[in-house]
Write an enzyme that holds these catalytic residues in place. Structure first.
Site, short mmCIF file in Angstrom:
data_model
loop_
_atom_site.label_atom_id
_atom_site.label_comp_id
_atom_site.label_asym_id
_atom_site.label_seq_id
_atom_site.Cartn_x
_atom_site.Cartn_y
_atom_site.Cartn_z
N ASP A 136 0.84 -1.20 0.00
CA ASP A 136 0.00 0.00 0.00
C ASP A 136 0.87 1.25 0.00
O ASP A 136 2.04 1.20 0.41
CB ASP A 136 -0.89 0.03 1.25
CG ASP A 136 -1.85 -1.14 1.30
OD1 ASP A 136 -2.16 -1.71 0.22
OD2 ASP A 136 -2.30 -1.49 2.41
N1 URA Z 1 -1.23 -5.98 3.83
C1 URA Z 1 -1.73 -4.73 3.86
O1 URA Z 1 -2.75 -4.48 4.47
N2 URA Z 1 -1.05 -3.78 3.18
C2 URA Z 1 0.10 -3.99 2.54
O2 URA Z 1 0.68 -3.07 1.99
C3 URA Z 1 0.61 -5.31 2.53
C4 URA Z 1 -0.07 -6.28 3.18
#
Ligand code: URA
Length: 239
Positions: free
Chosen positions: A103
């Protein structure tokens, strides 16, 4: 492969800079000066030189980055800064892309490569490759949540996750280490949400047995070592 692309990919500057080098007569193929950037060569057969320097062609690049927050896991975006914007031209020219996604606000270990087959294999849920995260939480967790993660958590779209490892990294249960074997959208945040906990910050610390290199400052990257690549290959060769 186009000669200007090859020379650029091997670290001799942007395509524009390489065209200039070629115009100067500095690029040779099997001893002959070549000035046309669009000339096609087979780098596995031809000896390409820039001045005295013999080009060592590697078909694929494998990079490890310490992804900073605020940057998206994409190759290109009209608005947002992408992880590929942080790479030298030669990697962008070489079609390097992020292997999987973190993310925008997630930090830590991101692999980038231009080897599509590698990316496909390493991301396949069938391979059950471990991804390890550190998460800062708004509420403490305990045995109940550890058991729930072990059993697999039902997410907001009714998907039940594979069993996941959860352990505490501090005394008050606000800092967690989570190990998952798949990579659903926002998976770690949604797993915690399913047990009523919010993730305040998330960092990936390991992927496929490769640990985040703490020497890398946020935004920095380096090539994976042969030992790291061997580790991944060994994992991928297991059924
Ligand atoms: N899980 C999440 O919630 N975000 C990420 O970036 C990676 C795994």
């Amino acid at each position: 492969m186009r000669l200007d692309k090859l020379v650029s990919n091997c670290g001799f500057g942007s395509r524009k800079e390489v065209k200039y080098l070629m115009k100067q007569g500095l690029v040779t193929v099997d001893g002959q000066i070549v000035t046309k950037p669009e000339t096609h060569v087979d780098p596995t057969v031809c000896k390409v030189c820039v001045g005295e320097h013999v080009i060592e062609y590697e078909k694929y690049s494998y990079l490890i980055m310490n992804k900073p927050a605020g940057v998206i896991s994409a190759t290109y975006d009209e608005v947002e800064q992408t992880v590929c914007d942080l790479l030298e031209d030669r990697y962008v020219m070489g079609d390097v892309f992020p292997v999987g996604r973190l993310d925008k606000d997630t930090t830590g270990l991101l692999i980038l490569s231009n080897d599509g087959g590698f990316a496909h294999r390493v991301l396949s849920p069938k391979k059950k490759i471990d991804k390890v995260y550190h998460a800062a939480l708004n509420k403490p967790f305990g045995e109940k949540e550890i058991k729930a993660f072990e059993a697999g958590v039902v997410l907001d779209d009714d998907y039940k996750t594979m069993p996941a490892g959860l352990l505490s990294l501090d005394e008050d249960g606000l800092l967690a280490q989570v190990t998952i074997k798949e990579g659903k959208y926002h998976q770690v945040k949604r797993m915690f949400a399913a047990v009523g906990i919010n993730v305040l910050a998330l960092k990936r610390v390991s992927f496929a047995g490769i640990a985040l290199d703490e020497v890398l400052a946020p935004g920095e990257y380096r090539r994976l070592t042969d030992a790291e690549l061997d580790k991944v290959s060994n994992l991928l060769s297991k059924d």
